[in-house]
Every structure is written in C-alpha cells, then in structure tokens.
Enzyme design. Structure first.
Site, short mmCIF file in Angstrom:
data_model
loop_
_atom_site.label_atom_id
_atom_site.label_comp_id
_atom_site.label_asym_id
_atom_site.label_seq_id
_atom_site.Cartn_x
_atom_site.Cartn_y
_atom_site.Cartn_z
NE ARG A 144 0.59 10.38 9.67
CZ ARG A 144 -0.47 10.27 8.43
NH1 ARG A 144 0.57 8.80 8.24
NH2 ARG A 144 -1.72 9.89 8.73
NE ARG A 176 -6.29 5.22 5.27
CZ ARG A 176 -5.90 5.21 5.03
NH1 ARG A 176 -6.21 5.24 6.76
NH2 ARG A 176 -4.93 5.60 4.81
CE LYS A 199 -1.87 2.39 4.03
NZ LYS A 199 -1.54 3.50 3.74
CG ASN A 200 3.09 2.16 3.13
OD1 ASN A 200 0.99 2.46 3.01
ND2 ASN A 200 3.38 2.26 4.59
CB CYS A 221 -4.60 6.94 10.32
SG CYS A 221 -5.02 5.54 9.36
CG ASP A 276 3.08 2.18 9.28
OD1 ASP A 276 2.75 2.94 9.80
OD2 ASP A 276 2.91 2.04 8.33
#
Length: 420
Positions: free
Chosen positions: A122, A398, A22-23, A117, A306
């Site tokens: 961030r 997600r 995903k990232n 999220c 993560d």
C-alpha cells in the site's frame, strides 16, 4: 490482552443494526481539520481506530468530544501544530489522511510513515504525487514525510495510476482549498469517497463527480464545520450476512444501503443464500445447503477485498471447489494458515487460493493476523466443532463495534475473556 472464545454449532437468527462505516468515518474525521468552526459527526461507532485518529487530532490542538451514543463533536477552530506523532500514526495507516487536510488548512504537514494492518505494501507514492502536482514540496527523511506549500496549493490535473482510496481522499481534501480547479482522473469510486465528498461539500467545498472516474474540485478560500451522518458500514454488513449463510441462519440487518453491497449479495445468491432487500435493510436466510463460488477482488464496484477472507471461511465449509483471486493486496492470505489449523483444505498458488470444502471445521486456538482475517476466524468458529479461541483481537477491535454483543444478540455462543 484478551481473546474471543466461541463454541460453534448455533444457528444465528434475529436482527441487529449496522454501525457507521469505519472506512468512511476516518477520512471524514481527518477532513474536519479543514473546518474553521466545529463539526458534528453522527453514527460514529466506538472503535479503536476512531480513538486513535481522535488522539491524532488532539495532538494537533483540536478538541474532540464523544457524545453518547454515537456522536462526535470536533472543534477545529484552532490548530496548534501540523505534525502527527509517530506513536499514533504507526498504529493506524488512516492517520496519514490528516496530511491532505493539514496541507489545505495550514500549508504544511509533517507525518511519520504510516502503519496499520500488514496486508500489503500500500505505497503512499500516489498521495505524494498528488500533493506535488498541487504545488507542495515533499521532503523525506528520518521516518517522516514533510510537505510544504507556504504560498498555498494550486489546482492541477492529476491522474492516478491506480484508483487508490487513500490517495483519492487525501488529494480531495488538499484540493478543496487550493486555488483554481483540480481534475482528478482514475480516482477510487467507493461509496466512502462519495460520503467524504458529501461532507466536504456541506462544509462549503465544491466537488463534483465523486463516485465516477473523474472528480472535479473548484477550490474555495476556506471551509466551515458541518453536521454529517456517516453512511452504514458495508463490510460490517457483509460480515454478518456471511454469518447468516455459514450458520444456516436468518438475520435481519437494519441501517444497510443495499446498493453498496451488490457484489456481496450477488455472490451470496450464487452460493444458494436467500437475500431479501428493502429500503431500510436486508434479510439473509440460508438453509445451510451451499454451493461453491469463485471470487476475484477488484476496486469498487467489484468484489471488495475486505470481504475476501470472510467468504473464504464460508467456502471452506461448502462442498465442492471454490477459487478466490486477490488482485488488490498481495499479502492478504495470512488467514489461510489459521483456517487450515481448523481443518480447512486450502491451497495457495500466487494470488489465488483454491478451497476444497470440508464437512466440518474443528475449533482450536487461532490468531487474528489483521482486521478482516479476525472476522473470518470468528465466522469459522461459529460452525466449528468444539471451542475456537481467537487471539490478537485488537485487530478486530479496530473495525467492529460491539462484535460480541451483536453476535450474542443473534444467538452465538461467544465471550470475551483475558488471555493467559
């Protein structure tokens, strides 16, 4: 709205394939804006985040088409506007990654302030600092950020105060078509950065040093579309590795790059788990007799933030005292209160969590407060007595493709049902 209902106690075993990362795929999809011909992206899982960023590209005038089972075809030959709408960007922070590619392609971009999220601030100041260094004019106001470079971008030397993954990706995309050379110092070194650079280079960019502490980018006049296969998801793999450990299971994971998982593998071995590595994947075996470990999250190649919450679930049922220190995001212990509802003994002291392992957890209704917290609660439910109901699973959707199907393949008692 839906929830996951998990009946704990089953030992997991079997084999599954890990999906594309995903990232990695989100910035790669955003980078496709730079190509003036179509791109074909492979190993693209069916995730809510993929659907969201595909909608963003559609709003910009691109054509995005999914070809089953895991291929995305993006036609970026024409772009009709350079503004990403608020209702999409607020859903997913990674939507902000289209700013770098829009600046590089169109010389302008207007993006609403990002969402995602709620795991920490961030800030996007490093992104904007990089764009300004490349010659863009930044205008802030009314919930939007606008960047303009009507004369094009110019290469520059840029130092990042923190190795931000998103800022590194955005600056790489913008600098790919800037005039001259860009030297990016103290960038993020994650495998997803390397994958983005590989894709951009296939499109015709000239990027060297991705994965090191200095990235050099020689700007080119334009980029074309390309075919690219996204790397495997190291966080999804790590989650299922912890699932094997926490259930005393035996799981084979295919489509895994073990070099991306070294800190996770090291901590699992330290906890008493057997991990067998080969060129195609990894096998994780656990007797259920685990040892406590201490974890400190750090930028890559350190232990990934993560994976912090998933390991906390593992340590919650491991006899002894474990300590987890979170250095990347200041608000990433939101899952702790939910684990405590299940009987975990966890004390928070600033950015440190002290976990006293308990003999068992007890199933109860809990809610996913963010993507990885949701994964941690699923793992806890796998070993809890009775039923665990995990709500707010849109967070989990997600980032985990077919989570229920994969866990059921491994023998978990888990179903997805409507709430209410």
């Amino acid at each position: 709205m839906e929830k996951l209902v998990i009946t704990g106690g089953n030992r997991l075993s079997g084999a599954i394939k890990i999906s594309g990362a995903k990232n990695a795929l989100l910035p790669i999809i955003a980078a496709s804006i730079l190509g003036k011909t179509p791109s074909i992206l492979q190993e693209i899982p069916d995730l809510e985040d993929v659907r969201t960023i595909s909608e963003v590209l559609h709003e910009l005038g691109l054509t995005v088409r999914r070809e089953e089972p895991d291929t995305l075809v993006i036609d970026s030959s024409s772009i009709s506007k350079c503004e990403a709408p608020y209702e999409l960007v607020r859903k997913m922070r990674a939507s902000f990654l289209v700013m770098g590619s829009l600046l590089g392609r169109c010389g302008q971009a207007k993006i609403s302030l990002p969402g995602g999220c709620a795991i920490g601030t961030r800030p996007i100041d490093l992104h904007l600092k990089g764009f300004e260094a490349l010659g863009a004019e930044i205008v802030l106001g009314h919930g939007y950020i606008e960047a303009r470079a009507p004369q094009g971008l110019t290469g520059a030397r840029i130092y990042l105060d923190f190795p931000s993954v998103g800022a590194t990706e955005n600056i790489m995309m913008a600098a790919s078509t800037a005039k001259g050379q860009t030297i990016l110092e103290n960038p993020a070194e994650e495998p997803e950065i390397v994958d983005l650079a590989t894709y951009l280079n296939t499109m015709g960019a000239r990027i060297r040093g991705a994965g090191t502490n200095v990235i050099k980018i020689e700007g080119v006049a334009e980029l074309r579309g390309a075919t690219h296969t996204v790397i495997p998801d190291r966080i999804e793999a790590g989650t299922y590795m912890v699932a094997a450990a926490i259930t005393g299971g035996d799981i084979r994971l295919d489509n895994v790059l073990v070099e991306h998982l070294k800190p996770v593998i090291a901590k699992l071995k330290e906890a008493g788990v057997t991990v067998d590595e080969d060129i195609n994947g990894v096998r994780v075996r656990s007797s259920g007799k685990l040892k406590p470990v201490d974890i400190k999250t750090l930028p890559y190649p350190g232990f990934p933030t993560d994976m912090q919450s998933q390991f906390m679930s593992l340590m919650a049922v491991t006899a002894g005292t474990s300590v987890v220190t979170e250095t990347v995001f200041e608000n990433r212990f939101m899952h702790v209160d939910e684990l405590k509802r299940m009987g975990a003994h966890i004390k928070i002291e600033g950015r440190t969590a002290v976990i006293e392992g308990v003999g068992k957890l007890t199933g109860c209704p809990v809610k996913a407060t963010d993507l990885r917290a949701g994964a941690a609660l699923v793992l806890a439910g796998l070993v809890a007595d009775g039923q665990t109901e995990v709500g707010c699973i849109h967070h989990i959707d997600r980032g985990y493709d077919n989570l229920v199907g994969k866990f059921r393949t491994l023998g978990a008692d888990i179903v997805r049902t409507p709430t209410g």
